[in-house]
Each structure stands twice: as structure tokens, then as C-alpha cells.
Design an enzyme around this catalytic site. Sequence first.
Site, PDB file in Angstrom:
ATOM      1  N   LYS A 112       0.837  -1.200   0.000  1.00  0.00           N
ATOM      2  CA  LYS A 112       0.000   0.000   0.000  1.00  0.00           C
ATOM      3  C   LYS A 112       0.872   1.250   0.000  1.00  0.00           C
ATOM      4  CE  LYS A 112      -3.942   1.772   2.708  1.00  0.00           C
ATOM      5  NZ  LYS A 112      -4.803   1.467   3.881  1.00  0.00           N
ATOM      6  N   SER A 187      -9.386   1.552   2.698  1.00  0.00           N
ATOM      7  CA  SER A 187      -8.473   2.405   1.958  1.00  0.00           C
ATOM      8  C   SER A 187      -7.365   1.649   1.223  1.00  0.00           C
ATOM      9  CB  SER A 187      -7.834   3.422   2.917  1.00  0.00           C
ATOM     10  OG  SER A 187      -7.104   2.764   3.948  1.00  0.00           O
ATOM     11  N   SER A 211     -10.156  -1.223   6.448  1.00  0.00           N
ATOM     12  CA  SER A 211      -9.442  -0.891   5.208  1.00  0.00           C
ATOM     13  C   SER A 211      -8.707  -2.054   4.557  1.00  0.00           C
ATOM     14  CB  SER A 211      -8.454   0.251   5.466  1.00  0.00           C
ATOM     15  OG  SER A 211      -9.160   1.435   5.734  1.00  0.00           O
TER      16      SER A 211
END
EC number: 3.5.1.99
Length: 552
Positions: A112, A187, A211
Site C-alpha cells: 500500500k 483504503s 481498510s
Amino acid sequence: MIQEKLRQLLPEVEVDPRAISALLCGSATAVLVLKWVGRRRIQEKMEEARRTRDLGLERMEQAAWKFKQKALAVTQEVNCVTDFIQGCEEQLRELTKQKEKGLLYGVPISIKDHIGCKGHVSTGGLVQFLSKEEEEDSVIVKVLKRQGAIPFVKTNIPQSMINYDCSNVIFGQTVNPLNHKKSPGGSSGGEGALIAGGGSLLGFGTDVAGSIRLPSSFCGLCGLKPTGNRLSHAGLVSPIVGMKSVTATIGPMARDVDSLVLCMRALLCEDLFQLDPTVPPIPFNEKVYSSSKPLHIGFYDGDGYFQPSPSMKRAVQETKRLLQGAGHTLVPFSPPRIDYVVDELFTKGLFSDGAANLLDKLKGDIVDPNLKSQVNTYRLPVVVKRIGALLLKPVYPRIARDLNALCGVGSAKNLWKQHAAVEAYRKEFIAKWRKLQLDVILCPALGPAFNAGYPGKLFAATSYTNLYNVLNFPAGVVPVTTVTHVDEEELKDYRGHYGDLWDKRLKEAVEGAVGLPVAVQCVALPWQEELCLRFMKEVETLAHERRQSPTY
């Protein structure tokens, strides 16, 4: 004996006994010949080993190149990659020099955006962080590399990461590879999209409200949110650093549970415990994961805050029946005081500063359209929020409570009280768990994938996942079914628990999802990731067997 030795050293040569006698008329000549033949055979073996190594390296390079090419193809379709990590090939060559091969030897891994990688920027989706190139790898990247993994790309996120869509003004919108009209979730949405699109085998996301679990649910993947400090989060960028009321964590995402297990086995090692002494030195417990003991499982198919979509509810009910058929015991469970948890513990805890730190990070930035609904609310003066909550309370009590919670705690004294309230609720939840003698819990995962633009308008719909951030329990999601035409028909009658704007939006958000994956959530007590993974594996196996059944 000498003849036999020669045959072993030169098996392809037909040896004449008379020639041997003549050759070995002198002992010195015999010794020299045997030494020369022996050395030659050793050299051949060494050369063969080098060729094997070089071929393996070449194949690994080709695999890394293929994954880069595949990742490139996927990101051209769905816009999920923010950066290609340089030096993969050099790292591969270094790996071949290592005597011990790690459990993740040669595995390309995506990470990420905000997970620190030396020489690369961790943007957090924010312009403020664009000029801050990382000086060293985050601890998790260091351990991955020591285990032989090859971090090769960084993936997209929503602006500020306080959103479960996947869009920012720097890199743009990521879409769901299974349906481009849908969000991949967030996210860790770039991770979800890349893995689901076939551009990565294993990836890393983070989770403060769901997330990891939400993009896994939306994209049909398996994802694990560990207990808060089971893995190191040193070296990660955050727009809300210092927030302690709700526990954020880092964890793996993949297409199957086995990949998550391999990853946790690899990471829970001495390197991790040495690099970050704040991580408890608890290695992977094989005995717990490998156990076949029947489980005592609590379950619920709705949390009372948001009515589940028809497919969410069906996924839990079908999985419950599969588990019962496999010999496990299923016991009804309901999370205590869920309204209180979402409003007073999660929302007020996450925004205990009234969202001041988050708004500071957005100064001088253009607010992404998918975040505007949230930011506009955060920016309201406290007095306006209080008055708005008072006016809305008779008509929309849930939205009124949320507005009050967004005002924050107001003082350090109240922050201490808020922390104490979280601890008290955790004790209450565990006491109920113990009373029912539960091993694990089965419950819904929010889904199916939302239509683009809706996550930012329904942040409170994370109630199914954010509960376990407040509690700091390990939780994972596993896809078990897909949306049917019957689910879509039943959705037409969806009203929700409150009949307010949020309920109306949730119905709109999940429309048009026939064929998309639906997951369930598996939960265990703190520090019991191995039990959580064992439960996830059981669910995955049963769901797979059902799909393979002729009657399915």
C-alpha cells in the site's frame, strides 16, 4: 574397486579392464588419474549447479518481469499502481547468494502507498507528503525482504485514507476490476484491485475501520486484520498519527487463506522481533492453526446499526449451515450496545480532536470529490454541528448522534474518559464471549461492492468492521458466494433500521451487483491470529466444496 570408482565418475564411458591394468601399472599414475577425474567430475557438478542457479534466477527475473508486466496491464485498466519499486532484479540476484532461503523466497509482493519503502514517496494521497522521500524501508518491508519477498509496486489509496473508496487528486480513481462501475473498496483499494486483477499474488494493506477487510470483500479476496501490534507498523505514514482510541494495524491480502498463513508464518520471526522490540515476540502457533477440534462459534447476520444487504445476510446463514454440517457448534450472538460503540467509541475516538489533525493535512490541497462529503462535515464549526444534531435528532437520530460524535471529546480529561470507556466495553464484550464459551465469531462483511462515489457518503456503514478495530480483535474476511438475481429482487424491499438518508444510500450503493463476490467475517480474541486463520480456512474449504457440488 578402482574400476567401479571409474565407472561412477565416468558412467558414460565403457571401461576396458585391460586398459585399466595398463593404465595403472604405476601407483603414482593411478593416483593422478583418479584425482584428475574426481576434480573434473566435481567441476562438472559445480558448473551444473551454477547453470541451475542461473536458470532459476532467470526464471525468477522472468516471473518478476511478468508480474511487472501484468501489474502494468492491470493498472492501465483500473488505475491501481502508484509506483514501480526499482531494484527488484538486483534484489533477486542478492537473494541467490543467501545460504538460507526465506519462506517468501522470490515471491513478488505489492504494498500500500503509505508503507515506507526506501527511495520512494509515501503520499497518503496527500500533496503535503509528496516531497518526503523515505530514507529507509519500513520494518515490515525489511522483514519481507529478509524472508525473500520482492516488493515490486506500491498501490493506490483514497485521499487521507479516512475513506473506503480509492481516489485522490494525485493518482486519480481506482475502479473495481470485477466491475468498473464499482469501487474496489478502501483504503487499501489499490491492493484489492491489483490482486483481484491478477497483478499480484500477495499484498499488504492497513486497517483502522475495515481498510483491509472492505477491499477484500468488494474484490473477492481473503484479508486479515491482525491484533494491533502483532505486526510492526513502524515506518508507515499517517494523517492521524497520535490517535490511540481506535486501533490501526497492518496485514496481508491475497486470493486464498493459505497465502495469508504463509505470510504470517514468515513475518512472525526473529527478524521482526529484533527490528521492532515493541512487537511481542510471539511466533506463529502451528498447533493452534493445525488443530481439527470442532469449534464453538458465535454468529450474527446483522449488527442492528445498518441492516445488512440481502446477500450479506444470506452469506452468513449459508456459511452457518455449512459449519454446522461439518460438526461445529453455532450459537446466536449479538454485539452489545452497537449504537454506543459506533458513535461514542469509534467515531468520537477516531475524531477525538474534532478532525483537526486531518484537516491540517488537507490544507493547501484540493479535496478529492469522493472525500468532499466527509470533509465538508468535518469543517463545520462545533457549534454548528451541535445545533445541527439538535435539529436532526427528532427526524434522523442516527445522523444526529454522528454529528455530535464528530465534535470530538473537547479536552484531555474527556480523552482519558473515552479511553477508559473503550477498555470497559472491551471487558463487557469479552465477558459475553466467555459466558457463551465461544472460540470465534462469524458475522457479515459489508458488501457487495459499492457503486462508485458512495463510500464517502456512508462512512458510518463501516460498523460491521470498525467494531473490531475498537475492540482490537483479529478479524479476516473470506468470499463465500456471489450476488444472485434473487438478492437483487429482495433489495427492492430494503428499508433499513432507521429509514433515513443513510439507509436509502446503502440500498443505492449495492444495486446492480449480480455476480459480484460476497464475503463473511471471521473473528477471534486478541493475539489469536492462528485461530482466526484456522476458522477462515475452514470457511473457505466448505464454501469451495459447496461450489464444486453438482447441486450448487
